[in-house]
Design a protein around this motif. Structure first.
Motif, PDB file in Angstrom:
ATOM      1  N   GLU A  87      88.764  54.619 -15.212  1.00 15.01           N
ATOM      2  CA  GLU A  87      89.866  54.011 -14.472  1.00 15.01           C
ATOM      3  C   GLU A  87      89.344  53.334 -13.206  1.00 15.01           C
ATOM      4  N   ALA A  88      88.061  53.551 -12.887  1.00 13.09           N
ATOM      5  CA  ALA A  88      87.450  52.968 -11.686  1.00 13.09           C
ATOM      6  C   ALA A  88      87.458  51.442 -11.783  1.00 13.09           C
ATOM      7  N   ARG A  89      87.523  50.819 -10.637  1.00 10.55           N
ATOM      8  CA  ARG A  89      87.521  49.351 -10.587  1.00 10.55           C
ATOM      9  C   ARG A  89      86.232  48.805  -9.984  1.00 10.55           C
ATOM     10  N   MET A  90      85.240  49.685  -9.854  1.00 13.12           N
ATOM     11  CA  MET A  90      83.941  49.302  -9.311  1.00 13.12           C
ATOM     12  C   MET A  90      82.848  49.820 -10.238  1.00 13.12           C
ATOM     13  N   PRO A  91      81.657  49.209 -10.193  1.00 16.54           N
ATOM     14  CA  PRO A  91      80.537  49.748 -10.978  1.00 16.54           C
ATOM     15  C   PRO A  91      80.241  51.176 -10.552  1.00 16.54           C
ATOM     16  N   PRO A  92      79.634  51.960 -11.423  1.00 15.84           N
ATOM     17  CA  PRO A  92      79.352  53.357 -11.070  1.00 15.84           C
ATOM     18  C   PRO A  92      78.329  53.452  -9.943  1.00 15.84           C
ATOM     19  N   VAL A  93      78.485  54.444  -9.088  1.00 15.30           N
ATOM     20  CA  VAL A  93      77.533  54.681  -8.003  1.00 15.30           C
ATOM     21  C   VAL A  93      76.227  55.218  -8.600  1.00 15.30           C
ATOM     22  N   VAL A  94      76.359  56.127  -9.538  1.00 12.56           N
ATOM     23  CA  VAL A  94      75.215  56.670 -10.269  1.00 12.56           C
ATOM     24  C   VAL A  94      75.250  56.053 -11.659  1.00 12.56           C
ATOM     25  N   PRO A  95      74.207  55.350 -12.079  1.00 12.61           N
ATOM     26  CA  PRO A  95      74.222  54.697 -13.397  1.00 12.61           C
ATOM     27  C   PRO A  95      74.568  55.670 -14.525  1.00 12.61           C
ATOM     28  N   LEU A  96      75.380  55.197 -15.455  1.00 13.98           N
ATOM     29  CA  LEU A  96      75.757  55.986 -16.615  1.00 13.98           C
ATOM     30  C   LEU A  96      74.778  55.652 -17.744  1.00 13.98           C
ATOM     31  N   ILE A  97      73.904  56.570 -18.040  1.00  9.29           N
ATOM     32  CA  ILE A  97      72.895  56.370 -19.084  1.00  9.29           C
ATOM     33  C   ILE A  97      73.352  57.129 -20.326  1.00  9.29           C
ATOM     34  N   PRO A  98      73.713  56.415 -21.385  1.00 11.80           N
ATOM     35  CA  PRO A  98      74.179  57.103 -22.585  1.00 11.80           C
ATOM     36  C   PRO A  98      73.025  57.812 -23.301  1.00 11.80           C
TER      37      PRO A  98
END
Length: 183
Positions: A148-159
């Motif tokens: 639901e965030a409207r900004m890029p993640p602060v901590v990268p989401l690594i799948p």
């Protein structure tokens, strides 16, 4: 003649919902199906469901970072239109010719289906508008995580490798491990 107006696309039960069929709708700034993948925020504005599989439209916003892994999709065409910032797009043509261009605000780039390509944000932050063959725009949520965030993640989401591999298989996205198009 009476003109009926549709509801906003995100007015349903889910903040992610687009209409799912070819009906008129509107989105306000930041609305759409949002997903985090790596250090990027992808927002799907229009999917293959609304265009009967013809095309999808999304935005990507990210800070300066690493290049996206080299990949190709045999049956998906893709465009990059830079709304703000600078993005390096690197494409390898079928004959091996390398096309490397830093796109700035207002610049456009096209990746034909089947070409190996990668991109990297070159400015402090960048935002692009992407258009692709219908359906592929949902790869980002499948490979990453809806948000639901409207900004890029602060901590990268690594799948996980499994999640990325399953999304790649579902959306016919081939990663070319060990291939580096960037410097």
């Amino acid at each position: 003649m009476t003109l009926e107006f549709t509801q906003r696309a995100t007015g349903g039960d889910s903040p992610f919902a687009l209409p799912g069929s070819p009906v008129p709708y509107f989105l306000e700034a930041g609305e759409g199906e949002r997903a985090h993948l790596f250090d990027q925020l992808f927002t799907v504005l229009l999917s293959g469901d609304e265009t009967e599989g013809q095309f999808g439209v999304f935005t990507m916003e990210a800070p300066r970072g690493e290049a996206i892994p080299v990949h190709s999709h045999a049956d998906v065409h893709e465009i990059f239109y830079v709304l703000d910032g600078k993005v390096r797009v690197i494409i390898e043509d079928l004959d091996g010719t390398r096309h490397d261009k830093v796109l700035a605000t207002g610049d456009f780039g096209y990746v034909p289906a089947g070409r190996k390509h990668s991109f990297r944000v070159e400015s402090h932050r960048a935002r692009t508008l992407g258009v692709n063959t219908g359906g592929f725009e949902r790869f980002f949520a499948a490979a990453g995580e809806r948000t639901e965030a409207r900004m890029p993640p602060v901590v990268p989401l690594i799948p996980s490798r499994e999640q990325l591999g399953a999304a790649a298989q579902e959306f016919r996205n081939e990663f070319h491990h060990g291939v580096h198009l960037h410097d």
